[in-house]
Write an enzyme that holds these catalytic residues in place. Structure first.
Site, PDB file in Angstrom:
ATOM      1  CB  THR A 125      53.115  -2.230 -25.422  1.00  0.00           C
ATOM      2  OG1 THR A 125      53.651  -2.527 -24.130  1.00  0.00           O
ATOM      3  CG2 THR A 125      52.063  -3.256 -25.780  1.00  0.00           C
TER       4      THR A 125
ATOM      5  CG  HIS B  66      58.438  -2.008 -17.270  1.00  0.00           C
ATOM      6  ND1 HIS B  66      58.428  -0.796 -16.637  1.00  0.00           N
ATOM      7  CD2 HIS B  66      57.564  -1.887 -18.317  1.00  0.00           C
ATOM      8  CE1 HIS B  66      57.600   0.032 -17.260  1.00  0.00           C
ATOM      9  NE2 HIS B  66      57.063  -0.617 -18.276  1.00  0.00           N
TER      10      HIS B  66
ATOM     11  CD  GLN C  36      60.252  -2.609 -20.350  1.00  0.00           C
ATOM     12  OE1 GLN C  36      59.165  -2.861 -20.857  1.00  0.00           O
ATOM     13  NE2 GLN C  36      60.601  -1.388 -19.991  1.00  0.00           N
TER      14      GLN C  36
ATOM     15  CG  HIS D  55      55.861   3.687 -17.248  1.00  0.00           C
ATOM     16  ND1 HIS D  55      56.344   3.429 -18.519  1.00  0.00           N
ATOM     17  CD2 HIS D  55      56.600   4.722 -16.785  1.00  0.00           C
ATOM     18  CE1 HIS D  55      57.316   4.269 -18.804  1.00  0.00           C
ATOM     19  NE2 HIS D  55      57.488   5.069 -17.753  1.00  0.00           N
TER      20      HIS D  55
ATOM     21  N   PRO E  77      61.656   0.906 -24.832  1.00  0.00           N
ATOM     22  CG  PRO E  77      61.422   0.231 -22.624  1.00  0.00           C
ATOM     23  CD  PRO E  77      62.248   1.108 -23.507  1.00  0.00           C
TER      24      PRO E  77
ATOM     25  CE1 TYR F  69      51.225  -1.558 -17.351  1.00  0.00           C
ATOM     26  CE2 TYR F  69      53.287  -0.410 -17.808  1.00  0.00           C
ATOM     27  CZ  TYR F  69      51.978  -0.707 -18.153  1.00  0.00           C
ATOM     28  OH  TYR F  69      51.400  -0.146 -19.261  1.00  0.00           O
TER      29      TYR F  69
ATOM     30  N   GLY G  94      57.838  -4.445 -23.607  1.00  0.00           N
ATOM     31  CA  GLY G  94      57.637  -5.221 -22.394  1.00  0.00           C
ATOM     32  C   GLY G  94      57.326  -6.661 -22.727  1.00  0.00           C
TER      33      GLY G  94
ATOM     34  NE  ARG H 208      54.697   9.793 -27.516  1.00  0.00           N
ATOM     35  CZ  ARG H 208      54.880   9.591 -26.221  1.00  0.00           C
ATOM     36  NH1 ARG H 208      54.504   8.456 -25.668  1.00  0.00           N
ATOM     37  NH2 ARG H 208      55.448  10.523 -25.473  1.00  0.00           N
TER      38      ARG H 208
ATOM     39  NE  ARG I 114      61.291   3.514 -18.951  1.00  0.00           N
ATOM     40  CZ  ARG I 114      60.607   3.698 -20.080  1.00  0.00           C
ATOM     41  NH1 ARG I 114      60.020   2.666 -20.667  1.00  0.00           N
ATOM     42  NH2 ARG I 114      60.519   4.890 -20.628  1.00  0.00           N
TER      43      ARG I 114
ATOM     44  NE  ARG J  26      60.618  15.795 -21.885  1.00  0.00           N
ATOM     45  CZ  ARG J  26      61.793  16.256 -21.516  1.00  0.00           C
ATOM     46  NH1 ARG J  26      61.876  17.301 -20.712  1.00  0.00           N
ATOM     47  NH2 ARG J  26      62.906  15.694 -21.930  1.00  0.00           N
TER      48      ARG J  26
END
Length: 390
Positions: free
Chosen positions: A33, A185, A106, A188, A31, A190, A64, A343, A237, A283
């Site tokens: 954005t 989600h 997500q 990270h 997922p 959120y 998301g 990515r 997640r 990482r």
């Protein structure tokens, strides 16, 4: 476990049975954005983007997707909380299914990682706490500038129940739109992570303090979503070791194990396995902030991830800075059942093929990650051209 290989070492390209779903390989679209859903409505460009990355028996996870009108923290992110959004997503899901892929939505609420410009009536963002995100971080504004995160408002207990209901309704809407399932989600930095991490959560009520209390919000959401659509269509997640947006915990391994213990207990009580648990490698943060970031101590990271993998009773997905080699290694050594790529999938719509034949990869262009152009940096990355031999 759900391994389908009867013999030999599994690879990224081995089939896998994820609960009720049969996958032809283990390379998953993570997922991400992308800010192409103008005014919160998925547009035709999203259908092209996701179908480009679809393969027969492949698995995609959407960007998301906001569970309510208070959930957004980026410009032009899609929602799944009203009828227009459900109808728009259905066209995208149908197109992905026509290519033979599975797709999960997500479910996302950014919590304090928002701004009054994204909130109804210009209100303060909501969170577990009144503490704002530090000035080390900046928020992307609608005019493409970067601003400072404002002070959020800690949710009252009665309001938390309403947010939980929003997740359940959003999950139900996702299934109405045709999605095969949803990923909650909880990572990270959120909203859910803001309850999980003791570096943010400073509550003194039933949602703060102990690990059990900090896990309560997540588990209420898991139950609400599972009751709405079935546990076998629900994934979670988490990122216990990631400090993105200031989401720090004093003991990431202990936190991760506490969440997994709660998920394992839930599966037993509910009488059904969840679809998977998705965990971000430490990482991720280094690779996420620079083009060529360096990750931390490999032995410590490996220990944390392997401990979580061996503790969870179900399908385990990893993400965060994976290359072809790292993905192959994770699957072969039993450290992951599935590997999600972010990515690299942005700039390589045919990433599965490129990884399989070990072909060169297109470089991604970071400055186009969050623009609103429906083509440039979105659907215009080239596919691999394979020269046939005469």
């Amino acid at each position: 476990m759900a391994e389908t290989q009867s013999q030999g070492t599994p690879t990224l390209f081995s089939p896998y049975k994820m609960g009720k779903f049969n996958l032809s390989h283990r390379v998953v679209l993570a997922p991400m954005t992308r800010c192409r859903a103008l005014n919160g409505i998925p547009r035709p460009a999203l259908a092209e983007y996701y179908t480009q990355r679809s393969t027969p028996g492949g698995f995609l996870i959407t960007e998301g997707t906001s569970v309510s009108d208070t959930a957004a923290g980026f410009p032009h992110v899609p929602g799944i909380y009203n009828e227009e959004q459900v109808g728009a997503w259905k066209k995208i899901v149908d197109a992905v299914h026509a290519k033979g892929s599975l797709i999960f939505c997500q479910l996302w609420h950014v919590g304090r990682a928002s701004h009054s410009v994204y909130q109804p009536g210009g209100a303060a963002p909501i969170s577990s706490s009144n503490k704002p995100i530090s000035n080390r971080w900046r928020i992307l504004m609608p005019d493409a500038t970067y601003g400072i995160y404002p002070k959020p408002r800690a949710l009252d207990v009665s309001e938390i129940e309403v947010v939980v209901e929003h997740y359940g309704k959003a999950a139900f809407n996702a299934i109405r739109a045709g999605f095969d399932g949803v990923e909650i989600h909880g990572a990270h930095g959120y909203l859910i992570d803001q309850f999980l991490k003791d570096g943010i959560n400073d509550r003194i009520d039933e949602y703060g303090g102990s690990l059990a209390n900090r896990c309560k919000f997540l588990m209420q959401i898991v139950r609400a979503v599972a009751e709405a659509i079935g546990a076998d269509r629900v994934a979670i997640r988490i990122s216990p070791a990631i400090d993105h947006l200031g989401a720090i915990d004093s003991n990431p391994l202990k936190l991760g194990l506490a969440v997994i213990e709660k998920l394992n207990e839930f599966q037993l009580q509910f009488g059904s396995k969840l679809a998977y648990l998705h965990v971000t490698q430490p990482r991720y943060h280094a690779y996420g902030q620079t083009e060529q970031g360096k990750h931390g101590n490999e032995d410590e990271e490996a220990y944390l991830m392997r401990t979580l993998k061996r503790s969870y009773d179900g399908t385990f997905m990893c993400s965060g800075g994976f290359t072809r080699e790292l993905g192959m290694q994770a699957v072969a050594e039993g450290d992951a059942d599935l590997v999600s790529y972010g990515r690299l999938f942005i700039s390589n719509p045919d990433l599965v093929l490129r990884l399989k034949v070990n072909a060169p990869l297109n470089r991604y262009i970071r400055k186009t990650f969050y623009t609103q152009d429906p083509v440039v940096g979105y659907t215009d990355y080239p596919f691999l051209v394979i020269q046939s031999r005469l």
